[in-house]
Enzyme design. Structure first.
Site, PDB file in Angstrom:
ATOM      1  N   ILE A   1       0.892  -1.484  -0.106  1.00 55.56           N
ATOM      2  CA  ILE A   1      -0.223   0.125  -0.286  1.00 55.56           C
ATOM      3  C   ILE A   1       1.180   1.675   0.117  1.00 55.56           C
ATOM      4  O   ILE A   1       0.385   2.306   0.063  1.00 55.56           O
ATOM      5  CB  ILE A   1      -0.486  -0.093   1.161  1.00 55.56           C
ATOM      6  CG1 ILE A   1       0.191  -0.171   2.266  1.00 55.56           C
ATOM      7  CG2 ILE A   1      -2.687  -0.905   1.371  1.00 55.56           C
ATOM      8  CD1 ILE A   1      -0.844  -0.260   3.813  1.00 55.56           C
ATOM      9  N   GLY A   2       2.169   1.528   0.083  1.00 55.66           N
ATOM     10  CA  GLY A   2       3.259   1.857  -0.102  1.00 55.66           C
ATOM     11  C   GLY A   2       4.715   1.717   0.133  1.00 55.66           C
ATOM     12  O   GLY A   2       4.957   0.758   0.600  1.00 55.66           O
TER      13      GLY A   2
ATOM     14  N   GLY B   1       8.885   3.648   0.814  1.00 52.40           N
ATOM     15  CA  GLY B   1       9.311   5.038   1.202  1.00 52.40           C
ATOM     16  C   GLY B   1      10.395   4.688   0.992  1.00 52.40           C
ATOM     17  O   GLY B   1      11.199   3.916   0.951  1.00 52.40           O
TER      18      GLY B   1
ATOM     19  N   SER C   1      13.307   3.673   3.371  1.00 52.20           N
ATOM     20  CA  SER C   1      13.241   2.489   4.043  1.00 52.20           C
ATOM     21  C   SER C   1      12.646   1.598   3.800  1.00 52.20           C
ATOM     22  O   SER C   1      12.686   0.153   3.652  1.00 52.20           O
ATOM     23  CB  SER C   1      13.704   2.477   5.624  1.00 52.20           C
ATOM     24  OG  SER C   1      12.332   3.166   5.945  1.00 52.20           O
ATOM     25  N   GLY C   2      11.792   1.411   2.514  1.00 49.19           N
ATOM     26  CA  GLY C   2      10.907   0.177   2.689  1.00 49.19           C
ATOM     27  C   GLY C   2       9.679   0.197   2.055  1.00 49.19           C
ATOM     28  O   GLY C   2       9.576   0.994   2.002  1.00 49.19           O
ATOM     29  N   LYS C   3       8.703  -1.031   2.088  1.00 47.80           N
ATOM     30  CA  LYS C   3       7.873  -1.077   1.625  1.00 47.80           C
ATOM     31  C   LYS C   3       6.706  -0.988   2.578  1.00 47.80           C
ATOM     32  O   LYS C   3       6.626  -1.785   3.663  1.00 47.80           O
ATOM     33  CB  LYS C   3       6.866  -2.082   0.622  1.00 47.80           C
ATOM     34  CG  LYS C   3       8.146  -2.287  -0.640  1.00 47.80           C
ATOM     35  CD  LYS C   3       8.148  -3.387  -1.916  1.00 47.80           C
ATOM     36  CE  LYS C   3       8.081  -2.889  -3.073  1.00 47.80           C
ATOM     37  NZ  LYS C   3       8.346  -4.302  -3.961  1.00 47.80           N
TER      38      LYS C   3
ATOM     39  N   LYS D   1       5.469  -2.162   8.147  1.00 49.75           N
ATOM     40  CA  LYS D   1       6.568  -1.927   7.500  1.00 49.75           C
ATOM     41  C   LYS D   1       7.611  -2.405   7.769  1.00 49.75           C
ATOM     42  O   LYS D   1       8.357  -3.248   7.845  1.00 49.75           O
ATOM     43  CB  LYS D   1       6.645  -0.441   8.144  1.00 49.75           C
ATOM     44  CG  LYS D   1       8.094   0.119   7.732  1.00 49.75           C
ATOM     45  CD  LYS D   1       8.020   1.620   8.243  1.00 49.75           C
ATOM     46  CE  LYS D   1       9.077   2.644   7.943  1.00 49.75           C
ATOM     47  NZ  LYS D   1       9.137   3.579   8.387  1.00 49.75           N
TER      48      LYS D   1
ATOM     49  N   ASP E   1      10.449  14.682  11.998  1.00 51.61           N
ATOM     50  CA  ASP E   1      10.188  14.390  10.277  1.00 51.61           C
ATOM     51  C   ASP E   1       8.365  14.739  10.774  1.00 51.61           C
ATOM     52  O   ASP E   1       8.017  13.706  10.196  1.00 51.61           O
ATOM     53  CB  ASP E   1      10.738  13.288   9.550  1.00 51.61           C
ATOM     54  CG  ASP E   1      10.239  12.692   8.388  1.00 51.61           C
ATOM     55  OD1 ASP E   1      10.032  14.002   7.860  1.00 51.61           O
ATOM     56  OD2 ASP E   1      10.169  11.889   7.412  1.00 51.61           O
TER      57      ASP E   1
END
Length: 1020
Positions: free
Chosen positions: A700-701, A703, A705-707, A723, A832
Site C-alpha cells: 500500500i506504500g 518509502g 526505508s522499504g515497503k 513496514k 520528520d
C-alpha cells in the site's frame, strides 16, 4: 517564707543554664547545617534549575528563600512550582524531618508514584499536579503520612485502578485526580474519607461504573467533579444527604433515569452541571437549592415544564436547559431574576409568550430561545442593562417589531431571528452597531430600505424572504468585511450597483427574486473570494460579462429567468462549476464546450437561440450546423485509437505480472527461516500470519526505508500495517539505526494520537514493524488529492476534508507532539513531522507515525547535535538546514507548516514558482493582504473564517525563523483546543477549561531575513 539558696547552689544553677543554652544552640546550629545541606543536595539532584540559583551555601539563610517555608527555624514547606524540574523526587527529601508541605506542580517530573515520600512522616500537603508521572498509584498509598489532608495529582499519566487504600488516609480533605489515564475502577472506599471536602476525578477513562452509594456518606463534601468519567446508571436518591455539597459536575457521562428530586433540596448547592447524559423525566417539582448560581442540564431527554420554583432562585446567573424536551411556557418569574445573565433554552418544545421582563432587572449577556414555538413579541428590555451580546430566537412563531432598544445595544454581536413572523422596520441603530458581526433576519416580514452604512465588523447579512425595497445604496462599497449577503426574495429594484463588486471578502451573494433591472456590472475583479452568485428571477438585461469567467473561486452560478442576451462568453468555460443555471433568458450561439455534457443538461433551458455540438446533450438544445458529420468522424477515429491502446495495455500488463511473480519468488526464497517476534501489545496473531501475506498485491506504500503492506491476520477480517526494512545481510547502518530508533520509542510510549506499534519481527536480513492499520491512510492524500488521485486506496476521489475535520486533525497531532515534548522524560523530538506521516483511522482520528528519524534528547530544551541533517523539504526548520542542531522547536516549525497546509490546501513545497508554502504565507502577511484570501477555497465558509484565519496566523508564528520565537507545543495545543470545542452560537466559555490565546497570537515573531519585520508584526 522562702529561703534564698546558698551562693554555691546559685553558682551551680547558673552554670547549668549556660550549659543547656549552649547545647540547644549547638543542636539548632547542627540541624540548620543539615537542612541547608539537604536543600543544596536537592538543587543538585534537580540539575540546578535557574529559578533557584540563589540556593547557595553563601546564602545560608534558607528560611528567607521565597521557595522555602520555615517554622521555628526549621523547613516545613517547599514550593517549586513551574521551574522545569526533570528528575525524579529523591527519597532524601524526607530527611527534612519537619516538612509538612511539598508543592512541585507544573514541572516535568518523571517516573512512578514517589513512594520515597512515605518517609515524610509529618506531610500534610502534597501537590504533584501537571507532571509526567506514569503507572498506577501503589496499593499501599496509605503509607503516606496519616496527617495528609491535601493530595493533588491532576494532569499526569497515572493509569490502572485507583487503589482502595486511598480511602485509608484519615485526614484527607482534598483529593484531586482529574485528567489522568486511569482506565480501571475507582473504589467505593473513598466514601470512608469522612473529612473529605473536595473530590475531583473528571476526565478519566474509567471502566463503566455507577456512583457508589458509599459516596453519599461524604457529609462534608463540598465539591464533586466527575465529568467524563464513564459513569452509568442513576444518581442515587441518597445524594440529598450530602448536605454540604456546593459544586456538582457529572457532565459528559452516560447517567440515566430521573434526576433525583433530593438534589434540588441541597440548600448549599451553588453550581450544578449534568449536561450530555441520558436523563429523562421531569424536574422538581420543589426547588429548595436557593443558593444556585449556575444550572446546566443541557443535552439530555428531560421533559415536562420548567419548574415554577426556578423563579425563586434569586442568585441564579446561568440557566442552561437546551436540547431537551421541555414543554409549556417559561415561568414569568424567571424573567424577574436580578442576577440572571445567561439564558439558553433553545431546541426544546416550549411555547407561549416570552416573559416580558427578561432583561428589565438584570444584566443579560446571552438570550437563546431558538427552535421552540414561542409566540408574541420579543421582550422589549433585553438590552436594558447594555450587556447583551447575543439574541438567538430563530425558528419560532414570534411576531411584532424588533425591540427598539437593540439599536443602542453596544455589545451586541449576533442577532439571529430568522424563520419567524416579525415585521416593521429594523431599528436604525442596529445596522451600524460597532460589534455586530451576524445579522440574520430572513423569513420574516420586515420592511424598509437598506442603509448606506453598516457596522464595520458585520460579516454576515441575511435578509431573504422579507419585504425590503428600494435600491441597494451606493454606500455598499463601505461594507468591506461582508462575507455573506443574502437579500433574495424581497422587493429591491433598480440596477445592481457597481460598488457592490468592490467587496473583497464576499463569498456568497444572493439577490434572486427581486426587481433588479439594467445590465450586470462588468468590473468584478474584486470578487476574488466569491463562491456563490445567484441573480435569478430578476429583469436584468444585456450580455453576460466575460469577467465572470475569471472569478477564481466561483462554484455556483445562477442567472436564470432574466432578460440576458447575446452569446455565453467562452470565458465562462474556465470556471469549475458545481452548479450552473442560465435558463429562461434570450441567449444565442454555441454553448461553451466545457458544458457539453449531461451534468449541465438543464442549465440552458428556454433559450431557443442556443445550440450544442454534442448530439447527446439533449433537453431543448438544437445541434449546431455542420457538426453532425464532423462529430461522427471524430468518434470513429477515437474508437479505433482506444481499441489499439487497450490491446497494448493488456500485453504490457501480462508481461509485468510475469516479471513481478518471478521477482517475488526469488525474494521469497531468500527469507531467513528464523524469525524473532518481539511484542509490545497483546496480539491475536503470530509471525506466520504476517510472513505469509507479504505479497506485492498487499503493498500500500513505499518509502526510503522499504515497503508498507496491508496484511490480514485472522479470519475476522482484522488487518495490520507492516513496514518492511531490508538489510540484505550487507548491513545498512542507517536503516538499522532507523529501525532501532522506531522500536525504542514506539515500543515504550502510549498515546491515542501516536501510531501503535504492535510488535516487531526480525531476522538477519529483514526487519518488520507491525502497526495498527489506519483505514484512511495519510493526511496528504486527503489534502492534495488533486495532485495524487486516490486510486485503488479505498478513498473517495473527490471527498474534501471540511474545516471541522481539519481542525480536529490539528488538535490530534498537537496532542501527540505535546505528549512527546512535555510528558515524556527525556522528551522526544520527531524530526520528520509532515502530512504524509500523519495517518487517519476510519473516523478521521489522526495519529503521528514514522519515527525512524526520531531522537530522544538528553535534557529538555537542550540542543542536541545530530550526525546528519534530517527532515523533509518544505517542513524542515531553518536551523536544521544550516546546522545539525535540533530541539523540540524543530517539530513546532514542522507542525506550523501542517497548520498552513490545513488552512490553505497548498502543499508544503508549493508557495508559487519561487517560494515554499512558509515563505509564501509570510510574504502574504507582510504585503498586507487579507488573511481570507490565503484560505482554502474549497472549505472557506463564512462561519469558519475567524477560526481559519486564527489558525493561519498560528501557523505563521510556529514557523518563525528563530526557534526562540516559536511557542511550545503545550501553548499551541491550548489555542487549538479553544477552537475545537464548539461554543454556543455567540461564544460560550468552557468553565472547566478556559485558555487565553491572546498573549500568543499577539506575539511578534522575528525572521532572520525580514527587512520589514515591523510591518509583519503589526499585520499579525
Amino acid at each position: 517564707m522562702s529561703k534564698t539558696p546558698p551562693p554555691s547552689v546559685q553558682i551551680h544553677f547558673y552554670t547549668l543554664s549556660i550549659l543547656l543554652f549552649s547545647l540547644t544552640f549547638y543542636g539548632n546550629s547542627q540541624a540548620s547545617d543539615q537542612e541547608l545541606s539537604i536543600l543544596l543536595k536537592l538543587k543538585q539532584h534537580w540539575r540546578n534549575p535557574p529559578a533557584i540559583d540563589h540556593w547557595t551555601s553563601s546564602n545560608s539563610s534558607y528560611c528567607t528563600w521565597p521557595e522555602i517555608e520555615c517554622e521555628d527555624g526549621s523547613v516545613t514547606g517547599i514550593f517549586l512550582k513551574n521551574i522545569n524540574i526533570t528528575n525524579e523526587i529523591p527519597p532524601f527529601i524526607c530527611d527534612l524531618k519537619n516538612i509538612t508541605t511539598i508543592d512541585l506542580q507544573l514541572n516535568y517530573i518523571p517516573g512512578g508514584f514517589p513512594t520515597g515520600l512515605y518517609n515524610c512522616t509529618k506531610l500534610e500537603y502534597l501537590d504533584l499536579s501537571q507532571n509526567c508521572f506514569v503507572g498506577p498509584i501503589p496499593a499501599d498509598v496509605d503509607r503516606l503520612s496519616p496527617r495528609l489532608y491535601h493530595l493533588y495529582l491532576v494532569g499526569n499519566n497515572f493509569s490502572g485502578d485507583i487503589p482502595a487504600a486511598i480511602g485509608r488516609l484519615p485526614e484527607l480533605r482534598f483529593l484531586r485526580l482529574t485528567q489522568n489515564q486511569f482506565n480501571g475502577s475507582f473504589p467505593p472506599e473513598i466514601g470512608n474519607l469522612s473529612k473529605l471536602e473536595h473530590l475531583g476525578m473528571a476526565y478519566n477513562d474509567f471502566r463503566p461504573s455507577e456512583i457508589p452509594l458509599n459516596f453519599t456518606k461524604l457529609k462534608n463534601l463540598k465539591y464533586l467533579w466527575m465529568a467524563q468519567s464513564n459513569l452509568i446508571g442513576e444518581i442515587p436518591e441518597m445524594i440529598g444527604e450530602m448536605t454540604a455539597l456546593q459544586y456538582l459536575d457529572l457532565s459528559l457521562n452516560n447517567l440515566s433515569g430521573k434526576i433525583p428530586s433530593s438534589l434540588f433540596l441541597l440548600k448549599n448547592l451553588t453550581e450544578l452541571y449534568l449536561r450530555e447524559n441520558q436523563f429523562s423525566g421531569k424536574i422538581g417539582p420543589t426547588i429548595e437549592a436557593i443558593n444556585l448560581l449556575r444550572i446546566d442540564l443541557s443535552k439530555n431527554n428531560l421533559s415536562g415544564t420548567i419548574p415554577e420554583d426556578f423563579g425563586r432562585l434569586s442568585k441564579l446567573e446561568v440557566l442552561v436547559l437546551y436540547s431537551n424536551q421541555f414543554t409549556g411556557e417559561i415561568p414569568e418569574s424567571i424573567g424577574n431574576l436580578t442576577a440572571l445573565r445567561d439564558v439558553r433554552l433553545f431546541s426544546n418544545n416550549l411555547s407561549g409568550i416570552l416573559p416580558p421582563d427578561f432583561g428589565r432587572y438584570s444584566m443579560l449577556e446571552g438570550f437563546e430561545v431558538a427552535s421552540n414555538s414561542f409566540t408574541g413579541r420579543l421582550p422589549e428590555n433585553l438590552c436594558a442593562g447594555g450587556k447583551l451580546e447575543g439574541l438567538v430566537a430563530f425558528d419560532n412563531k414570534l411576531s411584532g417589531e424588533l425591540p427598539e432598544s437593540l439599536g443602542n445595544c453596544g455589545n451586541l454581536k449576533v442577532v439571529m431571528v430568522y424563520n419567524n413572523s416579525l415585521s416593521g422596520n429594523v431599528p436604525s441603530g442596529l445596522w451600524t452597531l460597532v460589534n455586530i458581526s451576524r445579522l440574520m433576519l430572513s423569513h420574516n416580514s420586515f420592511t424598509g430600505e437598506l442603509p448606506d452604512e453598516l457596522g464595520w465588523n458585520l460579516s454576515r447579512l441575511e435578509i431573504r424572504d422579507n419585504m425590503f425595497h428600494g435600491n441597494i445604496p451606493a454606500g455598499v462599497a463601505s461594507w468591506k468585511n461582508l462575507v455573506v449577503f443574502d437579500a433574495g426574495n424581497n422587493q429591491f429594484s433598480g440596477p445592481i450597483p457597481s460598488e457592490l463588486t468592490a467587496l473583497p471578502l464576499l463569498t456568497t451573494l444572493f439577490l434572486d427574486r427581486n426587481l433588479f433591472d439594467g445590465h450586470l456590472p462588468s468590473k468584478i475583479v474584486s470578487w476574488k473570494s466569491l463562491t456563490f452568485l445567484n441573480l435569478s428571477r430578476n429583469q436584468i438585461s444585456g450580455m453576460i460579462p466575460a469577467e465572470i469567467g475569471y472569478l477564481p473561486d466561483l462554484l455556483d452560478l445562477d442567472l436564470s429567468e432574466n432578460k440576458l442576451s447575446g452569446q455565453i462568453p467562452p470565458e465562462i468555460g474556465l470556471l469549475t462549476l458545481t452548479f450552473l443555471n442560465l435558463s429562461s433568458n434570450h441567449l444565442t450561439g454555441k454553448i461553451p464546450s466545457e458544458f457539453e455534457n449531461k451534468a449541465y443538461d438543464s442549465s440552458f433551458l428556454n433559450n431557443p437561440g442556443l445550440c450544442t455540438s454534442n448530439p447527446f446533450m439533449g433537453i431543448g438544445l438544437q445541434l449546431c450546423h455542420s457538426e453532425t458529420r464532423k462529430k461522427s468522424k471524430i468518434s470513429s477515429e477515437s474508437l479505433a485509437l482506444i481499441l489499439s491502446v487497450a490491446a497494448a495495455a493488456a500485453v504490457l500488463a501480462l508481461l509485468f505480472s510475469f516479471i513481478v511473480f518471478r521477482v517475488y519468488r526469488r525474494k521469497k526464497h531468500r527469507f531467513d527461516p528464523t524469525w524473532k517476534l518481539t511484542s509490545f501489545q497483546r496480539l491475536n496473531f503470530t509471525e506466520a500470519n504476517i510472513l505469509s501475506s507479504l505479497a506485492e498485491t498487499n503493498v500500500i506504500g513505499s518509502g526510503g526505508s522499504g515497503k508498507v503492506y496491508c496484511v490480514p491476520v485472522n479470519h475476522l477480517g482484522e488487518v495490520v500495517a507492516v513496514k518492511r526494512i531490508w538489510t540484505h545481510r550487507n548491513l545498512d547502518h542507517k536503516l538499522e539505526r532507523d529501525f532501532l530508533a522506531e522500536v525504542e520509542i514506539l515500543g515504550a510510549i502510549r498515546h491515542s494520537n501516536i501510531i501503535k506499534l504492535l510488535c516487531c519481527v526480525s531476522s538477519e536480513d529483514s526487519k518488520l514493524l507491525v502497526y495498527e492499520y489506519m483505514e484512511k491512510r495519510s493526511l496528504d492524500r486527503w489534502l492534495h488529492w488533486k495532485r495524487r488521485p486516490m486510486i485503488a486506496s479505498g478513498l473517495v476521489h473527490h471527498f474534501v476534508l471540511a474545516w471541522p475535520q481539519r481542525l480536529k486533525i490539528a488538535v490530534d497531532i498537537a496532542q501527540g507532539l505535546c505528549y512527546m515534548h512535555h510528558d515524556c522524560s527525556p522528551p522526544i523530538v520527531h524530526r520528520d513531522v509532515k502530512s504524509s506521516n500523519i495517518l487517519l483511522d476510519s473516523e478521521f482520528n489522526a495519529k503521528l507515525a514514522d519515527f525512524g528519524l526520531a531522537k530522544m534528547l538528553i535534557k529538555p530544551g537542550e540542543l542536541n547535535t545530530m550526525s546528519t541533517v534530517a527532515g523533509s523539504v518544505g517542513y524542515m526548520a531553518p536551523e536544521s538546514a544550516h546546522t545539525a542542531r535540533v530541539s523540540e522547536k524543530t517539530d513546532v516549525y514542522s507542525f506550523g507548516v501542517i497548520l498552513l497546509e490545513l488552512v490553505t490546501g497548498r502543499e508544503a513545497s508549493d508557495g508559487d514558482e519561487h517560494t515554499c508554502l512558509v515563505e509564501w504565507a509570510w510574504q502574504h502577511i507582510q504585503e498586507g493582504k487579507h488573511t481570507a484570501d490565503a484560505l482554502d477555497k474549497e472549505i472557506k465558509e463564512p462561519c469558519y473564517l475567524d477560526e481559519m484565519s486564527s489558525v493561519f496566523k498560528l501557523g505563521i508564528i510556529c514557523t518563525g525563523t528563530l526557534p526562540s520565537t516559536r511557542p511550545s507545543m503545550r501553548k499551541v495545543l491550548k489555542i487549538l483546543l479553544q477552537y475545537s470545542n464548539p461554543q454556543e452560537v455567540y461564544g460560550e466559555k468552557d468553565t472547566a477549561r478556559e485558555y487565553d490565546a491572546a498573549p500568543l497570537l499577539d506575539t511578534k515573531p522575528a525572521r532572520m531575513s525580514d527587512n520589514n519585520g515591523s510591518n509583519f508584526a503589526s499585520n499579525v
